[in-house]
Write a protein that holds these residues in place. Structure first.
Motif: not given
Ligand SMILES: Cc1cc2nc3c(=O)[nH]c(=O)nc-3n(C[C@H](O)[C@H](O)[C@H](O)COP(=O)(O)O)c2cc1C
Length: 310
Positions: A69, A72, A74, A199, A202, A218, A221-222, A272
């Motif tokens: 993303t 970041g 997912l 996380t 997202g 889903t 997110l990180s 990450t």
């Protein structure tokens, strides 16, 4: 000639544990540690945290499990792992040979699962700590059922606490309204430290195929995208509990790590960042040392929690 000072990087993390520097690697982003040994000497880390371990081996979710993303990623790995018994048999001796300081992240479907994994790990004398994942958003049984209320976290922490004399950290979810009260509940139930954040939930969709990108729909997110949220939550929790707080979320550089220490974290975890730069964590160790030297600050402890008012 004035000798250059060597700053003291060691940090005390409760439960009798002191580690050589405040830099750890985050569970699920560093394999079982050995995968990174070709890139640098993993014994230079304050501590490495292995992928979340369960009672039995787990295959995880079907692909697609990862999506990049803006700033970041997912993921919806689904807690794939080799199981605690194989970890103890095959991985622990190799981590010991590498001279690494390591801790185990654990999870289960039920409280009994958590207890069983914690009990088995308690016999591993070289294990520095147990980190309870009470916050994985990607599987129903990833602990989020326990981790989203103060009562749930207190019950889980108390039960695991009874099974282990190891330093016990409870890893908290950001997907809650009041993370401070959940951290407090973990502290009161016997945790030696809290680690946060896991996380943020997202989602990504493909506007042409009209389908979700991740098979799990889903994901978590990180990365740098979550750093301001993580920093705020760590700062908040540091004001609510007396036990050490371990800060995680979007830390890519030593500067990021120092910012978490500044708001009160005792240590940090690098997640990450390991994917884009396998040397990220050791570079953070070097960067923190260089900063303290430059600023003539004698120790990490002297810098920690020294945020000034606006
Ligand atoms: C691919 C992947 C797998 C993860 N697996 C775990 C896990 O098994 N247990 C856990 O507690 N956290 C897990 N996490 C969460 C990270 O440890 C960390 O809390 C989160 O990614 C935020 O830090 P970061 O922004 O530095 O990555 C995982 C994260 C990623 C990206």
């Amino acid at each position: 000639m004035v000798r250059e000072m060597t700053p003291d990087l060691s940090v005390a993390l409760g439960g009798g544990l002191t580690i050589k520097n405040p830099v750890m690697t985050a569970s699920g982003t560093f394999g079982y540690g050995l995968e990174f040994a070709p890139f640098y000497d993993i014994s230079r880390l304050g501590c490495l945290i292995v992928k979340g371990l369960s009672r039995e081996p787990v295959q995880g979710n079907p692909p697609q499990r990862i999506f990049e993303t803006a700033a970041g990623m997912l993921n919806a790995i689904g807690l794939q792992n080799i199981g605690v018994e194989r970890f103890i048999r095959d991985v622990v001796p190799r981590l010991e040979d590498a001279g690494a300081t390591f801790a185990a992240n654990i999870y289960g479907k039920t409280t009994e699962d958590y207890e069983a994994v914690a009990e088995l790990l308690s016999d591993v004398s070289s294990l520095a700590a147990i980190e309870v994942n009470a916050s994985c958003p990607n599987v129903k049984e990833g602990g989020i059922a326990f981790g989203s209320s103060p009562e749930g976290i207190a019950r889980l922490t108390e039960r695991v606490r009874r099974k282990t004399g190891k330093p016990l950290w409870v890893k908290l979810s950001p997907n809650v309204t009041d993370v401070g009260s959940i951290a407090k509940a973990a502290e009161e139930a016997g945790a030696d430290g809290v680690t946060l954040i896991n996380t943020l939930i997202g989602m990504a969709v493909d506007h042409r195929t009209r389908r979700p990108v991740l098979a799990n729909v889903t994901g978590g997110l990180s990365g740098p995208a979550i750093k301001p949220v993580a920093l705020r939550m760590v700062w908040d929790v540091c004001g609510k509990v007396k036990i050490p707080v371990i800060g995680i979320g979007g830390i890519m550089t030593a500067e990021d790590a120092l910012q978490f220490l500044l708001v009160g974290a005792s240590a940090v975890q690098i997640g990450t960042a390991n994917f884009s730069n396998p040397r990220a964590a050791v570079e953070v160790v070097e960067g923190i040392e260089a900063f303290l030297r430059e600023e003539k600050i004698a120790s990490v402890a002297d810098y920690r929690g020294t945020l000034r008012p606006t």
